[in-house]
Enzyme design. Sequence first.
Site, mmCIF file in Angstrom:
data_model
loop_
_atom_site.group_PDB
_atom_site.id
_atom_site.type_symbol
_atom_site.label_atom_id
_atom_site.label_comp_id
_atom_site.label_asym_id
_atom_site.label_seq_id
_atom_site.Cartn_x
_atom_site.Cartn_y
_atom_site.Cartn_z
ATOM 1 N N ASP A 1 0.823 -1.206 0.000
ATOM 2 C CA ASP A 1 0.000 0.000 0.000
ATOM 3 C C ASP A 1 0.864 1.266 0.000
ATOM 4 O OD1 ASP A 1 -2.427 1.320 -0.031
ATOM 5 O OD2 ASP A 1 -2.909 0.912 2.057
ATOM 6 N N ASP B 1 -9.560 3.875 -1.583
ATOM 7 C CA ASP B 1 -10.493 3.013 -0.867
ATOM 8 C C ASP B 1 -11.920 3.437 -1.196
ATOM 9 O OD1 ASP B 1 -8.292 1.882 0.306
ATOM 10 O OD2 ASP B 1 -8.573 2.839 2.255
#
Length: 474
Positions: free
Chosen positions: A189, A254
């Site tokens: 990430d 997200d």
Amino acid sequence: MHAQRLVLAFAATAASAANLKVISYSETSGGFTTPARGWNSFGLQANNAGAKFTFDQDHVIAQCNILASKKLGAGKYTYCSLDSGWSAGYNGDEYGRIIYDDSKFDIPKLADHLHAQGLQLGLYVVPGAFQADLNKTILGTDTKIGDVCSGDEGLARCVFDYTRPEAQTWHDSVVKQFADWGADFIKLDYITPGSPENGQKLPADQSAAVPAWRTAILRSGRPMRLDISWKLDRSPSYFGIWNANADSMRSDQDINNSGSSTFVRWATVQRAIENYRQWIVAALDIFNDGGNKLRVRPDLDNLYAGNADSVTGVSDAQRRTIMTHWIAAGANLITGSDLTRLDDLGLELLTNEDALAVADFAATYPVQPRNPGTGGGQEAKQLQAWIAGPEPASGRAVVVLANYGPDQGQGGFGSKMAGRQTVSVTWEDLSLDESRAYEVTNVWTGETQAVGEQGVRAGLDEGETVLFWVTRAN
């Protein structure tokens, strides 16, 4: 519901359309030919969606046991992926390697449990070593971490100097330990350029972390998928790095409603679909069928379609639209839903054999936009059409028609039409062979749709889509 094969034959009569470049996925850098399918913990970690969930080994096992059950068609979804929080947050072991938080997890034991059921383990990481470990010596060297990693990456980490071979040695040591534990998937990430800072002081360019992790995986001797995120830069130079080193890459931020009582909002789904549109249009410009093949798969983020609308946050029709787009893109099918509360529709969406056959097709041929009435335009539209394929040998293709509804946020759609709309796409728009007849099958329902001699059409409510197989009849 298992769709019946109800078909309609008709002749295509359109004039030639804008040239359709049929794009296909090649084998990924990790040797995979299909996207990952499974479950990820982040939705239940981040959302107060009424679940009795604590991020620990027992609760993860309760979710992932369902992946292996007959309920989800054992073997269809195999990855059990832990998101942020499984590891110690501020330091590594004596060599600065990432370690698990043993108050929550025993990772080798978890891997053994999953493997015994035919499942696979995924782990979450971010770039850099811990700032608290700067004085520790990298395993197999005389070099301290602080000699090759300095500054502030923003997540209690330092920033590696990737020109130093000892930086690669650190990555090798971490991934070798992951391999020894039994890990099968790594989610990397906060890669830049692309990831928003999200309150962190991210370096402008962390792209070198991706080949470092890929090299470490190759050297570990254990096959592992590498998924990178967030919304990554799509310019040719960076897209080339992701393509050469990652198995999948996030096309958006997200999409979950962090802290909310539901998982996702429709406006965010609109944004995710629009980001995929931008992603595949960029890929069409960069990659070809020669030496520069598209290898990396898109990751549209977690798939929130398995729970009732009151939990998911969107209507049942919109849940079907989410599933349709994720499978038609050839994207990762990593659900973030609460597997202990799947409803009947959620089970159908996740296990429908005809829809998963589309997913198998899209694992080679992803959908691209071919907008109604444009002869093949690819800009953002409220009423949009998509085509995957056609497959050269058989001529088989997948077609999606969509009414996304008025733009609620960041979709970028050019129309504000409300309510039910008729979406029509011509053979000219799709660039299908005008000299042939075709058979059309509605994948989800098996019902014949309203079609005309010039193309296919459907009446769709806001947020609704229709998914077709289109096959040559002669």
